[in-house]
Each structure stands twice: as structure tokens, then as C-alpha cells.
Scaffold this active site. Sequence first.
Site, PDB file in Angstrom:
ATOM      1  N   ARG A 255       4.831 -13.321 -12.062  1.00  0.00           N
ATOM      2  CA  ARG A 255       4.202 -14.599 -11.704  1.00  0.00           C
ATOM      3  C   ARG A 255       2.675 -14.497 -11.737  1.00  0.00           C
ATOM      4  NH1 ARG A 255       5.020 -19.525  -9.310  1.00  0.00           N
ATOM      5  NH2 ARG A 255       3.618 -20.129  -7.618  1.00  0.00           N
TER       6      ARG A 255
ATOM      7  N   GLN B  49      -4.812  -7.337  -4.414  1.00  0.00           N
ATOM      8  CA  GLN B  49      -4.547  -6.225  -3.492  1.00  0.00           C
ATOM      9  C   GLN B  49      -3.784  -6.664  -2.246  1.00  0.00           C
ATOM     10  OE1 GLN B  49      -8.125  -3.992  -2.636  1.00  0.00           O
ATOM     11  NE2 GLN B  49      -7.579  -2.505  -4.213  1.00  0.00           N
TER      12      GLN B  49
ATOM     13  N   GLU C 144      27.790   3.117  15.021  1.00  0.00           N
ATOM     14  CA  GLU C 144      27.272   1.842  14.503  1.00  0.00           C
ATOM     15  C   GLU C 144      25.759   1.893  14.363  1.00  0.00           C
ATOM     16  OE1 GLU C 144      30.031  -1.950  15.715  1.00  0.00           O
ATOM     17  OE2 GLU C 144      27.909  -2.009  16.146  1.00  0.00           O
TER      18      GLU C 144
END
Lengths: 86, 359
Positions: B248, B259, B222
Site C-alpha cells: 500500500r 518509520q 491451559e
Amino acid sequence: MSDEYHRDVLEKLTELVRDEFLEGEDEELTATTPLMEWGILKSIETTRLVTYVRTEFGVRVPPAQVTTENFRDLESIAGLVTALRG
Amino acid sequence: MEFGQTVAQRDRYQTIRDAGEYDWQRLGELGVLGAAIPVEHGGQGLGALDTALVFEAAGYGCHDTGLIFAAGAHLFATALPIAEFGSDSQKKKLPALCDGTLIGANAMTEPDAGSDIGALKTTAVRKDDGYVLNGMKSFVSNGPIADVYVTYAVTDPNAGHLGTTGFVVDTGTPGLVRSEPFGKLGMNGCAAGTVEFRDCVVPDDAVLGNGSLVFQHGMLWERACLFAIYLGVQDRLIERCIRHVKRRKQFGKRLSTFQSVSNRIVDMKLRLESARLLLYKACWAIDQDDVAVLPAALSKLAVSQAAVQTALDAVELFGGRGYQTDEGIEEHLRDAVGGLLFSGTSDIQRQLAALELGL
């Protein structure tokens, strides 16, 4: 040679259990002290011990060998390590 | 150790990633549910690294991360232990577990025992040709819907964690009582609930093996393979963030030109790729039959923490839209939090790593 190796393993394992797991309180610890029954070897301690055997003796203990019989006491564990070393 | 994927690995990855529609049966058809199960039992016969790539692809392609997590719990903590330790009659369940006819669940966690198998309170007392199980399992993924349970109980109270035994118990066994699904923060595609054993009688053939051994085996797989789901999820999320910041605009400029924004995405990518290498290394160690406890613990820590931080970064990059539930960004954060807990919490992973370092 095998007996000598077995004694060396038993001595080092006893040292580990006494110093690390019992923090020096080892008055009743012997090679046949029932480690599981007395609650000395819980899962974390067992993992530490298996890791110690691998790093100190170069012996890898397969998970299937981590049994109540093989980890009953220090004598049994030393016997297992000696046998696995071949 | 070789880097790069084989043609077979790449084809398998793309087929699963691009499957489009996902449900339990489809995961069976795609080979996800039985990825690591031997071919003779209906599985794909893949090793740990190949299995991780399967779950990584599913994590990318399927937007219902809870569904893929349910598949992981089913495979790594139920089907795989049966394949590894089960009797011939128990293994007869494997083809149906691989194709999705049966659903598996791992009933381990108790109110006072999570990763500490030595603290289990559920008991299995010998009676006639079998055992009587009594106890409460408090958090069982797939619990409310499973057909087959792998569970753990104390059989020798004097033997500590080695005095536990794993059992395979079918739904419908008298005395097995399961709850309705309970609410949780994320992974809502995976139903979880309680499972209680009340004088539940099981035959000798229900015994799977030493509880500690069976449990540790499942947990190792797992920690290594299941968490590959989060690699795929992060790949998808980072791609979405890049598309968003390139589109956007704020203050007349695209977000990507700031940045502080681009650096954030670079850090997300760095975190993901570092975690990916750790996970591949852990899987490789399993495939080499090498000691994999340390790499698996480090991998689980890195992947789960990266998943949370990257999801949080994504929410910030999307701003108000990232906070709204209908945008599908915040759910990544809710789904990621569970990763800090299941298969052993981050604290447990650090404990395991410390032990492996001899501390």
C-alpha cells in the site's frame, strides 16, 4: 534431629500463619487449630504456604499431597514437610 | 535446555499448519484433539512443549481461532484431567475424545466463582451409591454441544477449596440441563453456554478426584499450552501486516518506508518473540516436572496481552479496511480479548505470580 526439624518447621509455619494470614490476631491459634474449617487456609493462603515451604525449607509439596488430611492444621503440615524432607 | 526444533517437531508443525481445511474431525485426524493424551489411550503422547507447538501450528493454519480454542478446552480441561486422574472406565472415553467422536467441556465457572474454586456453590451430596449434583455453571466452552463434562462441586463444606470434587458427567444424564449457545465478543467458532445440574444423580464412578487438584492441573496446562494458539495467530497476522504495508502507498511512498509504520511492526514482532520464549519456558518447566506456576502465569500474561496489542496494531495498520468486518482483521482483536479472561484473568495471573514471589 527429625524432632528438632519438626519443631523448627512448626514454629516457622505458626509464625507465617500468625503474621501473614491472621495479621497478628492469633490468640486462639494452636498447632491443632482446624485451618480449613476456620477459613484460615483458603486457596490463595494454601498457595502461599506451599511456596513458603519450598523457599524456606527447600521442600516441594506435590499437588497430590495437598489434601484435607495433610493441611488440616499446623501440626499436620509440619508432619508432611518433615516426611517429604526424608 | 536446547533451542531449535527436531525434524519430528518441524514435520508435525508443518503438517498441521498446512492442513488447509479444518473442522472437528480433521483436528482429531491431525492429532490436535489428543496431542497430550498417552498413546495407549488413543492420543499422541506428547509433552507440554510439543503439545504447545501443535496448537501454535493450528493457530497459524486455521483462521477459525474459536475452533482451535474449542479443541484446547476439550483437551486441556476435559480429556487431559481424565487421562491424569480418571478411573479405568473413565479412560475408556479417551480414544473417542482423541479422534473427535466425542466433544469435551469443562464446567467450572459459576455466577460467583471463576478462578476461586473455594467459592463454588454447586453441591454434590452423597446418596446411595453415588452423588446428587445441584448448581449452575455459567460459562462453559463447548457446553451446548459437548458429550462429556468435567465439572466441580462442593462435597465437604468444612474443608474450603480442598472440599471440592471433580466429576465426569455424560450428556443425557437426567438433571443435566444445558443452554443454547450465547452471544459473545469473539471466538465464535467455540459454542459457549450454561450448564445446570438439577438433582442430577451420578454414580461413584463419576468421581474424578479432588477438585482443587484436578482443576489446578488443567489450568496449568491451559495457561501454558493453549495460549500457543495466539502465537500462531500473531505469526500469521504479522506476516499479513508486512505484506500490506509493502504494497500500500500513501503520499507516493509505500507504507513500509514510514518509520512509524515499520517500528510498529518491529514492536509487534518483539512482543511476539518475547512471549513465545516465556511460553516455551513454561512448557519446558512442565515437561521437567519443575514448578511451573510462575512461568505459566507470566507466559499467559505476556501472550494474551501481546495478542490484544498486536491485533489492535493490525487494525491501525489496515486503517478503515482493518475496521471493516469483511476484511478479517478486526476479528483478531475480538478473538484476542477473551484471552485476557479465560484460564484466569490477567489480574489472577499477577496474583499467582506475586504469590510465587513470596509477596
